[in-house]
Design a protein around this motif. Structure first.
Motif: not given
Length: 633
Positions: A211-212, A214-216, A219, A258, A261-262, A265, A309
């Motif tokens: 998840e980190v 994907s978020l990175c 972003l 997480v 970052l969420t 986002k 998403e």
């Protein structure tokens, strides 16, 4: 002398004689054995001349020496027996200890019978059993050591401590007093529980790391730098020899990352959405080409909640947001110079929609007035554009609500055109001629008659639907500036007048035909004959015929102004009367100018009606095309 010699001989030969009897059983002396030596010694004593006393002394010495030899052998046998007993006792003790440590139920037992087995056999059996138990103990101790080492390693990983992964545990680390299967099962159960917990933790860590990542990616942040702050061994470039950290601290730090970052986002998505909404509006407003939109197409995904998403890489990066905001500023500056063009374009779109509905657009935003307002600066171009957009939205909504009625109006207009064509066809003197076009026209006439019979039902249905629309909308249904219900009502009344006129003309025609036939046959009358009296019309019938003539002449001008000219140009009175009666109020969209509808329908058929149809262009046998398009419900 002989008695003493026998006694000495018995003492001297007792043992050899017994060995001889026990060994051979034949009573003979073994050559070179004790008997031969004694016989030789006796002979030597005799030759030497030994006396009795000396011989007895020597015999006693020999007996003493034999006793010493026997005693030594007995002592050695006794010592050997004691050693065997000691070894057996030690072996049995060790067997008992190993059996207790390994568990009596799962260990081999010592099975000996001391009454039937010799001591040596018992010791040998105990030794073999002891070796087997020692092997089992060594294997069991190794299992305990391996399991204990795994337990300590997983416990250290969960606790976040370092553990020596190189080397193996020492045997002294295992408690050898309890190596039972029950305790081994407890260790295995504990190891299984720890392995399951480790697997769950590892799965959670991998989920957080994924998840980190994907978020990175969305972003535009540095994944390795962020993960290294949590634990250096969480990314792919870490040392493969080191295990992945699954401690509580690592899980907590990953959860915080997480969440952070969420939140970032969501914040950036809101910022990008604020920039994308006006960007899309400017695209639609200025009709931007696809080349300009393609570079920002991926950022429009933030406007769709179901696609948020699955945003592409770098969509929510700071650089992308800044670039989008700069594009909005550029289009905003460009919009100021194109507002006149955009206003005129929107007004044209509104006029096209209203033309499809056969209604007049709002006169407050006509092009001349809008341009004058923009030039004078009295109205903000954006507000004027918003007003026109609102009018367009209302027009589209009304167009959708009028669609069913408009479709039925078009069918009605087509049916009226068929009726007009049929009237012209019926007046054609060459309609019964031979030829392909005549056959096609004949087929069309048959279908037109069928369609004309359905016009009253179509009009009634159209009127009911129009009244329902007006009741729902609380306003009249206008078509080219006139109320459709009034036009339909006028059409129905005119049609009733036409039918009444046609019926009356048919009766008059019959009467005139009978009168003409009577006047043409005067020579057939004979005085006093019943035929002549029956053929002569009565005074009442003559009055009705004479009264009908001025009625025909007076009724034709009262239908419409176009009827008098049509009747005056006719060749016979019947054709003139038919033309006068045919001046029915129909939709005024016909191009023939025969007065088929009101003047407000003329433009309607010119814009929305079908093109003119030529039956000469039809293929052979193809007379069903028009009927399919005029199927009235």
């Amino acid at each position: 002398m002989g008695t003493e010699a026998i006694t000495a001989a018995e003492l001297l030969y007792g043992m050899p004689l017994l060995r001889s009897v026990a060994g051979g059983g034949d009573g003979g002396a073994e050559p070179g054995g004790c008997s031969a030596l004694l016989a030789e010694l006796k002979q030597l004593w005799g030759e030497i001349g030994k006396g009795r006393e000396e011989r007895e002394r020597m015999v006693r010495e020999m007996e003493a020496e034999c006793m010493r030899v026997y005693r030594r052998k007995v002592d050695e046998a006794t010592a050997e027996r004691a050693l065997l007993h000691q070894s057996l006792a030690a072996g049995e003790a060790e067997i008992a200890a190993l059996t207790a440590a390994l568990g009596a139920d799962n260990s081999p037992q010592l099975k000996v019978n001391k009454w039937t087995m010799s001591l040596t056999e018992r010791v040998s059996s105990a030794t073999s059993l002891l070796e087997e138990l020692r092997t089992i103990k060594a294997e069991r101790a190794r299992q305990f050591a391996d399991i204990k080492w795994e337990i300590e390693k997983i416990t250290a990983e969960i606790a976040g401590r370092s553990y020596g992964y190189e080397g193996s545990p020492r045997a002294s680390e295992v408690e050898e007093h309890d190596l039972t299967i029950r305790r081994l099962s407890e260790y295995k159960a504990r190891l299984t529980s720890l392995q399951k917990e480790k697997s769950d933790r590892l799965h959670r860590v991998l989920e957080h790391v994924t998840e980190v990542h994907s978020l990175c990616d969305v972003l535009g942040e540095d994944f390795i730098a962020i993960v290294n702050e949590v634990h250096p061994g969480l990314h792919e470039t870490a040392d493969p020899g080191k295990p992945t950290s699954i401690s509580d601290g690592t899980l907590g730090s990953l959860a915080q990352v997480v969440a952070m970052l969420t939140s970032e986002k969501a914040k950036r998505a809101a910022m990008l959405r604020e920039a994308v909404v006006p960007l899309v509006e400017l695209w639609e407003l200025m009709d931007s080409p696809e080349e300009e939109r393609r570079g920002f197409r991926k950022v429009t995904a933030v406007l769709s909640p179901d696609k948020e998403e699955t945003l592409s890489s770098g969509v929510l990066s700071v650089a992308t947001i800044k670039k989008t905001e700069e594009e909005v500023e550029r289009l905003t500056r460009l919009k100021a110079g194109r507002m006149k063009e955009l206003v005129l374009k929107r007004r044209l779109e509104l006029e096209n929609i209203c033309r499809c509905m056969h209604v007049e657009p709002d006169p407050s935003t006509v092009p001349e007035k809008s341009i004058a307002l923009i030039d004078s600066g009295l109205v903000n171009p954006s507000e004027l554009m918003a007003s026109i957009d609102e009018q367009i939205a209302k027009a589209r909504e009304e167009l959708q609500s009028r669609k069913d009625i408009m479709d039925r109006i078009n069918k009605w207009l087509l049916a009226c055109e068929e009726e007009q064509w049929l009237e012209e066809y019926n007046q054609d003197e060459n309609r019964f001629s031979t030829g392909r076009i005549a056959r096609l026209n004949s087929k069309r006439a048959e279908k037109a008659r069928l369609i004309i019979t359905k016009i009253p039902a179509v009009v009634d249905n159209l009127m009911s639907r129009t009244l329902a629309w007006e009741s729902e909308r609380k306003k009249p249904f206008l078509y080219d500036g006139a109320r459709l219900v009034a036009v339909l009502e006028e059409h129905k009344q005119a049609r009733l007048r036409q039918e009444e006129e046609r019926r009356r003309l048919r009766e008059q025609k019959k009467l005139r035909t009978l009168l003409s036939e009577k006047e043409a046959m005067p020579h057939l009358k004979r005085p006093g004959s019943s035929f002549g009296r029956a053929a002569e019309p009565s005074a009442a019938n003559r009055k009705r015929i004479d009264a009908g003539r001025p009625a025909i002449a007076s009724s034709a001008p009262s239908v419409r102004s176009g009827a008098s000219s049509s009747a005056g140009s006719g060749g016979s009175s019947s054709i003139g009367a038919g033309s006068a009666a045919g001046e029915l109020v129909r939709p005024r969209s016909s191009a023939a100018g025969a007065g088929h509808c009101g003047e407000f329908f003329k433009g309607a058929r010119r814009l929305s009606g079908p093109p003119s149809f030529s039956y000469a262009a039809l293929p052979k046998g193809g007379g069903g095309g028009m009927s399919s398009s005029l199927a009235l419900s």
